[in-house]
Design a protein around this motif. Structure first.
Motif, PDB file in Angstrom:
ATOM      1  N   LYS A 287      53.430 -67.494  30.623  1.00 45.95           N
ATOM      2  CA  LYS A 287      54.685 -68.042  30.102  1.00 45.95           C
ATOM      3  C   LYS A 287      54.933 -67.657  28.645  1.00 45.95           C
ATOM      4  CE  LYS A 287      54.387 -72.433  31.224  1.00 45.95           C
ATOM      5  NZ  LYS A 287      54.835 -73.846  31.393  1.00 45.95           N
TER       6      LYS A 287
ATOM      7  N   HIS B 129      58.265 -65.864  27.491  1.00 45.90           N
ATOM      8  CA  HIS B 129      59.120 -66.414  26.439  1.00 45.90           C
ATOM      9  C   HIS B 129      59.443 -65.354  25.384  1.00 45.90           C
ATOM     10  CE1 HIS B 129      60.912 -69.486  23.913  1.00 45.90           C
ATOM     11  NE2 HIS B 129      60.174 -69.072  22.907  1.00 45.90           N
TER      12      HIS B 129
ATOM     13  N   ASP C  96      61.400 -69.492  31.396  1.00 45.03           N
ATOM     14  CA  ASP C  96      60.156 -68.757  31.187  1.00 45.03           C
ATOM     15  C   ASP C  96      59.282 -68.766  32.443  1.00 45.03           C
ATOM     16  OD1 ASP C  96      60.959 -68.276  28.570  1.00 45.03           O
ATOM     17  OD2 ASP C  96      59.998 -70.100  27.831  1.00 45.03           O
ATOM     18  N   GLU C  97      59.277 -69.889  33.178  1.00 48.12           N
ATOM     19  CA  GLU C  97      58.488 -69.975  34.403  1.00 48.12           C
ATOM     20  C   GLU C  97      58.964 -68.958  35.444  1.00 48.12           C
ATOM     21  OE1 GLU C  97      58.928 -74.021  35.519  1.00 48.12           O
ATOM     22  OE2 GLU C  97      57.365 -74.752  34.175  1.00 48.12           O
TER      23      GLU C  97
ATOM     24  N   GLU D 188      62.181 -74.424  29.605  1.00 53.23           N
ATOM     25  CA  GLU D 188      60.890 -73.931  30.078  1.00 53.23           C
ATOM     26  C   GLU D 188      61.003 -73.268  31.456  1.00 53.23           C
ATOM     27  OE1 GLU D 188      57.561 -76.707  31.211  1.00 53.23           O
ATOM     28  OE2 GLU D 188      56.790 -76.018  29.276  1.00 53.23           O
TER      29      GLU D 188
ATOM     30  N   ALA E 116      58.128 -65.406  34.218  1.00 49.54           N
ATOM     31  CA  ALA E 116      56.688 -65.167  34.338  1.00 49.54           C
ATOM     32  C   ALA E 116      56.309 -64.875  35.779  1.00 49.54           C
ATOM     33  CB  ALA E 116      55.913 -66.385  33.816  1.00 49.54           C
TER      34      ALA E 116
END
Length: 207
Positions: free
Chosen positions: A96, A100, A85-86, A82, A89
């Motif tokens: 997010k 992704h 993606d953070e 994760e 973003a």
């Protein structure tokens, strides 16, 4: 020492029973990973060596060191898939979910470039990822492509740094036990650049 509370265990068992499964036992995450991966095709020669299992989950990465069927050292790092993606973003100013999708598109493009040669078709993994990516445009813009690369490499470097610290600690604490293999698993293991960074920075076999 691993511990949890009664309600957490009960909720987990209830969830399994609701979908028709019969629980046979409960293991802490590092122990479960170690046992299952250790039983999968490790040849006898490698059983005498220390093997490191790195499970890159959604929010955490679990590192487990094992030798001769015994779990020697465990550490969890609060960085998982994760986090890729953070960071993306934040760099691109998107949410997010979109980050992704862009990361999946980048994986597909890299896989197409590396894995498809004349006369060969795209692998099923590439086709699956291509279907998952929401952006159907054929090629990422150069600026977006480079931002994705930089973001993924920064998180991969963070994981590699934490893992290298664990390797150093292990080799000092358990003197004479060389580390020859690092087995990467979990959802985050699909990130090809993570594998590249770990191979470059750790100085041992990573697969």
């Amino acid at each position: 020492l691993f511990a949890t509370d009664h309600d957490t265990i009960k909720e987990h068992i209830d969830m399994l029973e609701r979908v028709g499964l019969v629980p046979r036992g409960i293991d802490p995450l590092p122990c479960a990973h170690f046992r299952s991966l250790h039983q999968q095709g490790i040849d006898q020669a490698n059983r005498e060596q220390t093997v490191v299992y790195v499970d890159v989950g959604c929010r955490y990465t679990t590192i487990a060191f094992g030798r001769k069927g015994q779990l020697c050292f465990v550490k969890q790092i609060a960085v998982g898939a994760e986090r890729f993606d953070e960071v993306i973003a934040d760099k691109l100013g998107v949410d997010k979910l979109e980050a992704h999708a862009l990361r999946l598109k980048l994986q597909t493009q890299r896989d197409d470039h590396e894995m498809v040669s004349p006369g060969n078709s795209v692998t099923s993994v590439c086709r699956h990822r291509a279907l998952e990516a929401s952006d159907s445009s054929p090629v990422l813009e150069h600026s977006t492509y480079q931002t994705l690369i930089d973001g993924i490499r920064s998180v991969a470097g963070e994981l590699a740094h934490e893992l290298s610290r664990c390797l150093r600690y292990y080799t000092v604490t358990f003197r004479g036990q060389r580390i020859r293999h690092v087995a990467l698993c979990g959802g985050g293991a699909n990130e090809g650049m993570l594998l590249d960074v770990l191979r470059t920075q750790l100085g041992c076999d990573v697969h």
